[in-house]
Design a protein around this motif. Structure first.
Motif, PDB file in Angstrom:
ATOM      1  N   TRP A   1       7.948 -18.733-119.339  1.00  0.00           N
ATOM      2  CA  TRP A   1       8.662 -20.009-119.387  1.00  0.00           C
ATOM      3  C   TRP A   1      10.170 -19.784-119.438  1.00  0.00           C
ATOM      4  CZ3 TRP A   1       7.772 -24.563-117.866  1.00  0.00           C
ATOM      5  CH2 TRP A   1       8.514 -25.654-118.334  1.00  0.00           C
ATOM      6  N   ARG A   2      10.595 -18.753-120.152  1.00  0.00           N
ATOM      7  CA  ARG A   2      12.022 -18.460-120.237  1.00  0.00           C
ATOM      8  C   ARG A   2      12.573 -18.078-118.863  1.00  0.00           C
ATOM      9  NH1 ARG A   2      15.381 -14.274-120.509  1.00  0.00           N
ATOM     10  NH2 ARG A   2      13.672 -12.774-120.322  1.00  0.00           N
ATOM     11  N   LEU A   3      11.820 -17.268-118.115  1.00  0.00           N
ATOM     12  CA  LEU A   3      12.269 -16.855-116.790  1.00  0.00           C
ATOM     13  C   LEU A   3      12.341 -18.042-115.830  1.00  0.00           C
ATOM     14  CD1 LEU A   3      10.292 -13.506-116.380  1.00  0.00           C
ATOM     15  CD2 LEU A   3      12.746 -13.780-116.782  1.00  0.00           C
ATOM     16  N   LEU A   4      11.362 -18.940-115.920  1.00  0.00           N
ATOM     17  CA  LEU A   4      11.372 -20.112-115.050  1.00  0.00           C
ATOM     18  C   LEU A   4      12.547 -21.035-115.381  1.00  0.00           C
ATOM     19  CD1 LEU A   4       7.563 -20.981-114.849  1.00  0.00           C
ATOM     20  CD2 LEU A   4       8.994 -19.996-113.049  1.00  0.00           C
ATOM     21  N   GLN A   5      12.870 -21.149-116.661  1.00  0.00           N
ATOM     22  CA  GLN A   5      14.005 -21.982-117.049  1.00  0.00           C
ATOM     23  C   GLN A   5      15.324 -21.375-116.578  1.00  0.00           C
ATOM     24  OE1 GLN A   5      13.858 -25.159-118.548  1.00  0.00           O
ATOM     25  NE2 GLN A   5      11.771 -24.776-117.847  1.00  0.00           N
ATOM     26  N   VAL A   6      15.413 -20.050-116.624  1.00  0.00           N
ATOM     27  CA  VAL A   6      16.606 -19.380-116.088  1.00  0.00           C
ATOM     28  C   VAL A   6      16.709 -19.625-114.583  1.00  0.00           C
ATOM     29  CG1 VAL A   6      17.669 -17.133-115.635  1.00  0.00           C
ATOM     30  CG2 VAL A   6      16.703 -17.622-117.889  1.00  0.00           C
ATOM     31  N   SER A   7      15.575 -19.555-113.888  1.00  0.00           N
ATOM     32  CA  SER A   7      15.565 -19.802-112.447  1.00  0.00           C
ATOM     33  C   SER A   7      16.004 -21.228-112.138  1.00  0.00           C
ATOM     34  CB  SER A   7      14.158 -19.559-111.883  1.00  0.00           C
ATOM     35  OG  SER A   7      13.744 -18.232-112.108  1.00  0.00           O
ATOM     36  N   LYS A   8      15.538 -22.171-112.939  1.00  0.00           N
ATOM     37  CA  LYS A   8      15.939 -23.561-112.724  1.00  0.00           C
ATOM     38  C   LYS A   8      17.435 -23.736-112.927  1.00  0.00           C
ATOM     39  CE  LYS A   8      15.017 -26.685-115.889  1.00  0.00           C
ATOM     40  NZ  LYS A   8      14.296 -27.719-116.689  1.00  0.00           N
ATOM     41  N   ARG A   9      17.961 -23.125-113.980  1.00  0.00           N
ATOM     42  CA  ARG A   9      19.389 -23.261-114.256  1.00  0.00           C
ATOM     43  C   ARG A   9      20.220 -22.640-113.137  1.00  0.00           C
ATOM     44  NH1 ARG A   9      21.910 -26.747-115.193  1.00  0.00           N
ATOM     45  NH2 ARG A   9      20.245 -27.265-116.653  1.00  0.00           N
ATOM     46  N   MET A  10      19.799 -21.486-112.624  1.00  0.00           N
ATOM     47  CA  MET A  10      20.526 -20.849-111.527  1.00  0.00           C
ATOM     48  C   MET A  10      20.462 -21.702-110.264  1.00  0.00           C
ATOM     49  SD  MET A  10      19.523 -16.815-111.990  1.00  0.00           S
ATOM     50  CE  MET A  10      20.492 -16.360-110.553  1.00  0.00           C
ATOM     51  N   THR A  11      19.297 -22.299-110.005  1.00  0.00           N
ATOM     52  CA  THR A  11      19.146 -23.143-108.820  1.00  0.00           C
ATOM     53  C   THR A  11      20.045 -24.367-108.907  1.00  0.00           C
ATOM     54  OG1 THR A  11      16.843 -22.425-108.567  1.00  0.00           O
ATOM     55  CG2 THR A  11      17.497 -24.432-107.416  1.00  0.00           C
ATOM     56  N   LEU A  12      20.028 -25.035-110.053  1.00  0.00           N
ATOM     57  CA  LEU A  12      20.857 -26.226-110.225  1.00  0.00           C
ATOM     58  C   LEU A  12      22.341 -25.881-110.211  1.00  0.00           C
ATOM     59  CD1 LEU A  12      18.800 -28.126-112.956  1.00  0.00           C
ATOM     60  CD2 LEU A  12      19.172 -28.856-110.593  1.00  0.00           C
ATOM     61  N   ASP A  13      22.710 -24.804-110.886  1.00  0.00           N
ATOM     62  CA  ASP A  13      24.123 -24.418-110.922  1.00  0.00           C
ATOM     63  C   ASP A  13      24.629 -24.060-109.529  1.00  0.00           C
ATOM     64  OD1 ASP A  13      24.226 -24.867-113.616  1.00  0.00           O
ATOM     65  OD2 ASP A  13      24.136 -22.753-114.201  1.00  0.00           O
ATOM     66  N   SER A  14      23.801 -23.362-108.753  1.00  0.00           N
ATOM     67  CA  SER A  14      24.200 -23.004-107.386  1.00  0.00           C
ATOM     68  C   SER A  14      24.377 -24.253-106.532  1.00  0.00           C
ATOM     69  CB  SER A  14      23.155 -22.084-106.757  1.00  0.00           C
ATOM     70  OG  SER A  14      23.008 -20.895-107.496  1.00  0.00           O
ATOM     71  N   LEU A  15      23.423 -25.184-106.648  1.00  0.00           N
ATOM     72  CA  LEU A  15      23.506 -26.424-105.880  1.00  0.00           C
ATOM     73  C   LEU A  15      24.744 -27.219-106.263  1.00  0.00           C
ATOM     74  CD1 LEU A  15      22.295 -28.619-103.998  1.00  0.00           C
ATOM     75  CD2 LEU A  15      21.061 -29.481-105.999  1.00  0.00           C
ATOM     76  N   HIS A  16      24.958 -27.401-107.549  1.00  0.00           N
ATOM     77  CA  HIS A  16      26.095 -28.197-108.002  1.00  0.00           C
ATOM     78  C   HIS A  16      27.422 -27.525-107.660  1.00  0.00           C
ATOM     79  CE1 HIS A  16      23.153 -30.002-111.169  1.00  0.00           C
ATOM     80  NE2 HIS A  16      23.034 -30.585-109.989  1.00  0.00           N
ATOM     81  N   THR A  17      27.443 -26.200-107.669  1.00  0.00           N
ATOM     82  CA  THR A  17      28.657 -25.481-107.279  1.00  0.00           C
ATOM     83  C   THR A  17      28.973 -25.728-105.811  1.00  0.00           C
ATOM     84  OG1 THR A  17      28.294 -23.752-108.929  1.00  0.00           O
ATOM     85  CG2 THR A  17      29.739 -23.209-107.093  1.00  0.00           C
ATOM     86  N   ALA A  18      27.950 -25.692-104.962  1.00  0.00           N
ATOM     87  CA  ALA A  18      28.164 -25.969-103.541  1.00  0.00           C
ATOM     88  C   ALA A  18      28.648 -27.399-103.329  1.00  0.00           C
ATOM     89  CB  ALA A  18      26.870 -25.734-102.762  1.00  0.00           C
ATOM     90  N   MET A  19      28.134 -28.331-104.132  1.00  0.00           N
ATOM     91  CA  MET A  19      28.564 -29.723-104.005  1.00  0.00           C
ATOM     92  C   MET A  19      30.042 -29.898-104.363  1.00  0.00           C
ATOM     93  SD  MET A  19      25.781 -31.324-103.007  1.00  0.00           S
ATOM     94  CE  MET A  19      25.615 -29.818-102.041  1.00  0.00           C
ATOM     95  N   ARG A  20      30.571 -28.968-105.158  1.00  0.00           N
ATOM     96  CA  ARG A  20      31.973 -29.053-105.586  1.00  0.00           C
ATOM     97  C   ARG A  20      32.905 -28.245-104.685  1.00  0.00           C
ATOM     98  NH1 ARG A  20      29.396 -28.048-110.768  1.00  0.00           N
ATOM     99  NH2 ARG A  20      29.351 -29.954-112.038  1.00  0.00           N
TER     100      ARG A  20
END
Length: 332
Positions: free
Chosen positions: A81-100
């Motif tokens: 679960w910890r690894l999946l949450q890290v993956s989610k955070r990286m995915t969202l952060d990457s997406l939001h960074t591209a949006m900016r």
């Protein structure tokens, strides 16, 4: 992830597609059938295939029962679960960074491939959220792992508005998105280089129309050589998926008069939420004809079901055979 502090310095053009695919693969746990996201996608694909056949049938019959999914969503062990949450955070952060990303033309061109891939994934994620509502356990597992509500939709709308200032939102784009049509017929368009990176992946099951990769062009050429048409088609992809998300989900809205995207009126689905559409393809018509002619026959998808793929997170798509033209025999 140091690029999150300096998005303009990241090599989106060279590394963006790999980053998107790697993040999504991590969310899927790199393949286990019991991954919550994988189970939700398998469930969604099967339901949509059956609904497509049923909606095209001219006779009233009982739809074939859903196959029992292969096991419940995976147990949430602390480490997993910890690894999946890290993956989610990286995915969202990457997406939001591209949006900016800065609004410069060059920067937008470099980020388009990454954004097009991510918007394709987000579209089927929204589709899965809607389809899994009939299964509370699966729906809850999906939302706990990665739900559309966690995306910063205001950033998505802002990115689309900046892109719309550089690339016009044509009537053709709007019409295709409204009707669930793919942007080009196979004989009119060519795959983008990044299309080959997601071909056969379970979350890209509905991404392309049939025959999209059946080209007479050399595949290595399509993968590596870019033209002005490539750049234009790549800019259309985020706009296309942005329009589909605006027309089919409560997260985005689109004003055709001002050509402006904005966040939707509601951030949760309801009974009045527009139904997400699939690509209208010739394959769906063939499936319907088969089922109508044989109402008692069990329908099987032309490609292997996602749950039976041997590489787990793939739906194998056979590479089309190249057409070999033979010279006519000389006259004697």
């Amino acid at each position: 992830m140091s690029f999150l502090q300096q998005p303009g310095a990241f090599r989106w053009r060279d590394c963006g597609v790999s980053l998107a695919v790697a993040n999504i693969s991590a969310l899927l746990g790199y393949g286990p059938d019991a991954n919550s996201l994988r189970v939700a996608f398998d469930f969604t694909i099967q339901r949509i295939n059956e609904q497509t056949v049923l909606s095209h049938s001219t006779t009233h019959h009982v739809a074939p029962p859903l196959k029992t999914r292969s096991g419940a969503p995976e147990a949430k062990s602390e480490e997993n679960w910890r690894l999946l949450q890290v993956s989610k955070r990286m995915t969202l952060d990457s997406l939001h960074t591209a949006m900016r990303c800065p609004s410069g033309i060059a920067t937008f061109q470099d980020s388009l491939a990454f954004v097009g891939i991510m918007f394709c994934f987000i579209h089927i994620l929204c589709l899965a959220k809607r389809e899994t509502q009939i299964d509370p356990e699966l729906s809850m597992s999906l939302c706990l792992l990665f739900g559309p509500d966690e995306i910063e939709w205001a950033l998505v709308a802002g990115y689309l508005n900046r892109l719309a200032q550089l690339r016009p939102v044509t009537d053709h784009l709007v019409q295709c998105a409204q009707q669930g049509l793919w942007l080009k017929k196979p004989e009119e368009g060519e795959p983008l280089p990044e299309d080959f990176s997601v071909r056969g992946l379970v979350w890209a099951y509905f991404a392309f129309c049939p025959g999209w990769f059946d080209s007479d062009e050399d595949e290595d050429l399509l993968r590596n050589v870019e033209t002005s048409r490539t750049h234009e088609a790549r800019a259309d992809r985020p706009l296309y998926y942005g329009l589909r998300l605006a027309f089919e989900t409560p997260y985005l809205s689109y004003d055709a008069i001002t050509v402006t995207f904005s966040t939707g009126s509601g951030m949760t689905t309801s009974s009045t939420t527009p139904t997400l559409q699939l690509l209208r393809t010739d394959t769906a018509d063939l499936q319907a004809q088969h089922f109508t002619a044989n109402p008692n026959a069990q329908y099987s998808s032309p490609s292997a079901p996602a749950s039976s793929a041997s590489d787990r997170d793939y739906v194998h798509v056979k590479r089309p055979a190249k057409r070999v033209q033979t010279a006519p025999s000389p006259k004697t």
